[in-house]
Write an enzyme that holds these catalytic residues in place. Structure first.
Site, PDB file in Angstrom:
ATOM      1  N   SER A 162      35.028  36.389  37.886  1.00 14.31           N
ATOM      2  CA  SER A 162      36.009  35.486  37.163  1.00 14.31           C
ATOM      3  C   SER A 162      35.881  35.276  35.738  1.00 14.31           C
ATOM      4  CB  SER A 162      36.374  34.219  38.072  1.00 14.31           C
ATOM      5  OG  SER A 162      37.441  33.843  37.591  1.00 14.31           O
ATOM      6  N   ASP A 186      40.310  37.764  42.808  1.00 15.33           N
ATOM      7  CA  ASP A 186      39.163  36.835  42.030  1.00 15.33           C
ATOM      8  C   ASP A 186      38.194  36.940  42.994  1.00 15.33           C
ATOM      9  OD1 ASP A 186      37.547  34.593  41.557  1.00 15.33           O
ATOM     10  OD2 ASP A 186      39.033  33.819  40.059  1.00 15.33           O
TER      11      ASP A 186
END
Length: 296
Positions: A45, A166
């Site tokens: 991320s 993610d």
């Protein structure tokens, strides 16, 4: 067998955490000042963005300048451009293609993993096959967009029969990736909040049901992360002390405070870090082209 003295190969894993990930910059600033250079990097991320920028050759100070630009409210117009043109679908706030354009501008154009100066692996989750994946080759911008594709906020990336989002839910601090790449010393930076701190949850100004769901998910992620870090034989975990009011999504205006928190946390563990990266004796077998720590 031959004996040589050298610094161990350092792998640095930067975890996810939204705006809290700016603390990674402070870590890198101290490492640079100490002349400690990671030879392998991984990220999830926001950690994926910071790791990729650093692996591409940007200095920590240059990355800090970019972070300040990202956090500057005057750039809200640029963020508006990212909004999905068809919000009526209510699936994602930002399209993946628009986010890739934003990233390409940040990196000065399209990039490939082969363009990097430091080998890099990024963590994502394939929701079609319910597994975490490591992205290490091909289009770097695509890989970052996948690692940052927070479900419901940034659209997932489809590659073949995989749908990537993610990496935070299954591998939020990807120390295992640098470990598998051959790191001899593994250092991880975890910027995720302390899920047991009531003050942090009091700062989440959103409907109760949303906080409850997020809190439950955060507990699961915290436990997954701890298990992954143990399995990766992580040598050192740096955990910046970040003010609870600096949240994952609303903390972008606190770049300086986050950078300072990362720097302080690194200074606190610097004696231990120096010991880990100091030169060692290694036994080298030319037949297998592999070095192993010598037993002293």
């Amino acid at each position: 067998m031959a004996v040589s003295t050298r610094n161990p190969m350092l792998g640095l894993a930067l975890g996810g955490g939204g705006a809290r990930g700016f603390a990674h910059i402070g870590v890198l600033k101290i490492l640079e000042a100490e002349g400690i250079q990671p030879q392998l990097m991984s990220g999830t991320s926001m950690g994926a963005v910071i790791a990729a920028l650093y692996a591409s050759g940007m200095s920590a100070r240059d990355i800090e300048k970019e972070a300040l630009r990202m956090g500057d409210i005057s750039n809200i117009g640029n963020m508006v451009k990212l909004l999905d043109s068809d919000l009526t679908k209510l699936r994602n706030v930002i399209s993946n293609s628009a986010f890739q354009e934003y990233l390409a501008e940040m990196f000065g154009g399209k990039k490939d993993f082969t363009d990097l100066k430091i080998p890099l692996a990024l963590a994502a989750v394939d929701v079609m096959h319910a597994r975490d994946v490591a992205l290490q080759e091909g289009d770097l911008i695509e890989a970052i967009s996948a690692s940052m594709a927070l479900p419901g906020f940034i659209a997932p990336l489809r590659i073949g029969d995989s749908l990537l989002v993610d990496g935070g839910s299954l591998n939020n601090v990807p120390a295992d990736l640098v470990d598998s790449m051959g790191a001899e010393v593994t250092v991880a930076v975890d910027v995720s909040p302390d899920v047991t701190n009531p003050e942090f949850w009091n700062e989440q100004h959103m409907p109760g049901i949303a906080v409850a769901n997020w809190r439950t998910n955060a507990i699961m992620v915290s436990n997954f992360t701890a298990a992954k870090l143990r399995k990766a034989h992580t040598d050192l975990i740096i955990r910046p002390n970040i003010d609870p009011q600096i949240t994952t999504l609303s903390g972008f205006k606190y770049v300086k405070e986050l950078v300072d928190a990362g720097a302080k946390a690194t200074l606190d563990v610097l004696p231990e870090l120096r010991k880990l990266v100091k030169p060692r004796l290694f036994l080298t077998d030319p037949k297998i082209d592999k070095a192993e720590p010598a037993l002293l």
